[in-house]
Design an enzyme around this catalytic site. Structure first.
Site, PDB file in Angstrom:
ATOM      1  N   HIS A  32       0.851  -1.346   0.006  1.00 55.54           N
ATOM      2  CA  HIS A  32       0.414  -0.013   0.138  1.00 55.54           C
ATOM      3  C   HIS A  32       1.014   1.420  -0.610  1.00 55.54           C
ATOM      4  CE1 HIS A  32      -3.726   2.098   1.092  1.00 55.54           C
ATOM      5  NE2 HIS A  32      -3.081   2.736   1.838  1.00 55.54           N
TER       6      HIS A  32
ATOM      7  N   GLU B  12       1.041  -1.539   4.088  1.00 58.04           N
ATOM      8  CA  GLU B  12       1.620   0.051   3.764  1.00 58.04           C
ATOM      9  C   GLU B  12       3.087  -0.336   4.024  1.00 58.04           C
ATOM     10  OE1 GLU B  12      -1.253   3.035   5.996  1.00 58.04           O
ATOM     11  OE2 GLU B  12       0.448   4.450   4.488  1.00 58.04           O
TER      12      GLU B  12
ATOM     13  N   ASP C  16      -0.962  -9.738   0.804  1.00 57.75           N
ATOM     14  CA  ASP C  16      -0.172  -8.944   0.282  1.00 57.75           C
ATOM     15  C   ASP C  16      -0.595  -7.744  -1.066  1.00 57.75           C
ATOM     16  OD1 ASP C  16       2.013  -7.616  -1.364  1.00 57.75           O
ATOM     17  OD2 ASP C  16       2.959  -9.648  -2.286  1.00 57.75           O
TER      18      ASP C  16
END
Ligand SMILES: [Ca+2]
Ligand SMILES: [Ca+2]
Length: 572
Positions: A494, A549, A540
């Site tokens: 992310h 993230e 993932d």
């Protein structure tokens, strides 16, 4: 469908608890490479070498890449972990030390991902994890010459930043235009946050101090690589220079963050021109700023940066003055702002850290007095729990002998972590999974390496190596959590840059947040079902801001841990 799956999971979960350890182990027919958990980067020749196996098997073999069996061993008994919901056996091949590339097999067909045995295995990752900050530079065109295949045009010049209403005062009313260019993007988003920048910057400075030999020899291929400063200091100065623009020179107060009102979309930096704002001066920002700028002032003097060190000293003292006058100015997210809050209403740890750093910088007793009033037993640090950072600064300074009790407390905490590791089936010290759990493991490792520096007892290095092995694949998900290092690594973190730079692979050397069950719904739209066990609950997937993230404060302890281990290994 969803409900019946949940029902089955509850039944199975209950079976684990009632039936003891063996019910969760896989039979051999259904095992795969993912059931042999290894450090996917590899094992230093003379440290312990252990894999974990999620199968009911007593024997294992180590094979060279050409298929030749080079070592045979037996596994330990199954050990169940309530946090992962599964049982593992340890396969110990510490007695085998020949440099090479291997797989670990549990029968003729099921073998692990390849891994190496050798020395200097972590240098490339130590360099990449630090290079991640070059890619995070805000308002800078990332050149192909330095970034390789990952390069892009500058965005977010931050030369026209508006004072938000929450930050307005008589000197700088709302709408006042300020310039605050540079620094690093914080995480998967493009904001710049004083609190999170502080622990990150301090951790990199501390790595420079404690892992100095490694960093002095490092060449990151960044624009400053040809000057006479270590590249980690060059990179850290990029963020320090920005941090100093977050201080209001009129009163010493420090803005909490510089962001848009709402997050930018998943686009590249040059594709946005949303207005950015200086948001509220806060006590956390003032104290974290004081700590980091004071530490920087002390540390950069070693590098003949005297003018900047003088300026930083004045600036840190001035931010402290604002904090003394405004102790209850906790950050409150304004209604029209939705970017990261980094709110923290417990500031005793920030008072300790700031007064400790000012004591080391100035030697003035008043800071030592404030420090001792706010002292509490150290625990693993995170962005809002920072007293261990002050403890590390004190114990690694030339005033160490003044703080014998604090040193005793610190070593006791680290020893307790080693005891936890001894009983943990997955060979780590962590017993709860918070948001950013991977950084907690990395920070545990950092504390252990500090304990090694203080005591020279190698048991702390071995334990820190276990933390790194966990991060590199010997964990309940089977992922090496560092992009580009290992076989099964995150491909879609992310992160706005990684998602849109046109390159399939993410930039290497980034650690993702890691497993936890705090937000299970972040990928609901994509119908991703995550494990209900916190140590296994990772995906993932780009949408998973809660597990996948990247963030500057998560990478910094990875820099410390990998650089520290590499420095240790080079000297053994
Ligand atoms: Ca340099
Ligand atoms: Ca706090």
């Amino acid at each position: 469908m969803k409900n019946s799956r949940l029902f089955i999971e509850i039944i199975l979960g209950a079976a684990f608890m009632v039936g003891g350890c063996t019910t969760s182990i896989k039979d051999l027919q259904s095992t795969t490479s993912d059931d042999i958990l290894i450090n996917q980067v590899g094992y230093p020749t003379f440290l312990k070498k252990k894999a974990l196996i999620k199968a009911n098997i007593n024997a294992f073999e180590l094979k060279a890449i050409n298929g030749e069996t080079v070592f045979r061993g037996t596994t330990t008994e199954n050990k169940y972990w309530e946090l992962s919901g599964d049982s593992v056996r340890v396969a110990d091949f510490s007695d085998f030390s020949k440099v090479g590339e291997y797989v670990l097999c549990i029968n003729d067909t099921v073998c692990s991902y390849p891994f190496k045995i050798g020395d200097s295995l972590y240098a490339e990752m130590a360099n990449a994890s630090l290079k991640s900050y070059y890619y995070a530079r805000c308002g800078v065109t990332i050149e192909e010459q330095f970034g390789g295949k990952w390069h892009w045009q500058a965005g977010h010049p931050d030369s026209v930043v508006m004072v938000h209403e929450s930050a307005a005062d008589k000197n700088r009313p709302a709408g006042t235009v300020l310039s605050a260019p540079g620094g690093w993007y914080d995480a998967g988003d493009y904001g710049k946050y004083t609190v999170n920048s502080s622990i990150t910057t301090w951790t990199l400075l501390q790595s420079l101090v404690l892992n100095n030999q490694y960093h002095e020899s490092q060449n990151l291929n960044i624009p400053e690589s040809d000057n006479n400063l270590p590249d980690i200091l060059d990179e850290t100065l990029v963020n320090l220079q920005w941090m100093m623009t977050m201080q209001d020179p009129n009163d010493g107060g420090v803005y909490h963050k510089l962001t848009t009102k709402n997050f930018d979309g998943f686009i590249m930096p040059q594709e946005t021109n949303k207005q950015r704002y200086m948001v509220q001066k806060s006590i956390s920002a003032a104290l974290d700023y004081t700590s980091t700028i004071a530490a920087a002032s002390r540390i950069i003097r070693e590098y003949q940066l005297d003018d900047l060190a003088d300026e930083m000293k004045k600036s840190a003292v001035s931010a402290w003055g604002w904090a003394i006058d405004n102790p209850n100015e906790f950050y409150v997210q304004p209604e029209d702002i939705t970017t990261g809050a980094y709110g923290d209403t417990l500031s005793v740890d920030e008072w300790f850290w700031a007064s400790a750093e000012l004591y080391l910088l100035t030697g003035e007793d008043k800071f030592k007095e404030t420090m001792m009033v706010n002292y509490q037993l150290p625990i693993t640090p995170k962005w809002d729990v920072v007293h261990a950072l002050g403890v590390i600064s004190l114990l690694t300074s030339d005033r160490r002998s003044e703080f014998e009790q604090i040193e005793t407390d610190f070593i006791a905490y680290v020893d307790e972590m080693l005891r936890k590791e001894d009983t943990c089936p997955y060979l780590i010290s962590m017993d709860k999974f918070a948001w950013g759990s991977n950084s907690d493991v990395a920070n545990d490792g950092m504390l252990k390496l500090v304990a090694y520096q203080l005591t020279r007892n190698k048991k702390y290095v071995a334990s820190a190596q276990n933390d790194l092995a966990y991060l590199l694949g010997r964990n309940a998900t089977g992922y090496s959590f560092v992009t580009g290092f290992g076989t099964k690594t995150p491909l879609t973190p992310h992160n706005r840059l990684m998602a849109n730079d046109g390159i399939k692979e993410p930039m290497p050397g980034y650690i993702v947040g890691g497993p936890n069950t705090i937000v299970l719904t972040d990928c609901e739209a994509e119908k991703v079902v995550r494990s209900k066990y916190p140590a296994a609950s990772y995906t993932d997937t780009q949408c998973s801001y809660s597990t996948n993230e990247t963030a500057i404060n998560w990478n910094a302890p990875l820099v410390f841990l990998s650089s520290g281990l590499e420095q240790y290994l080079e000297n053994e």
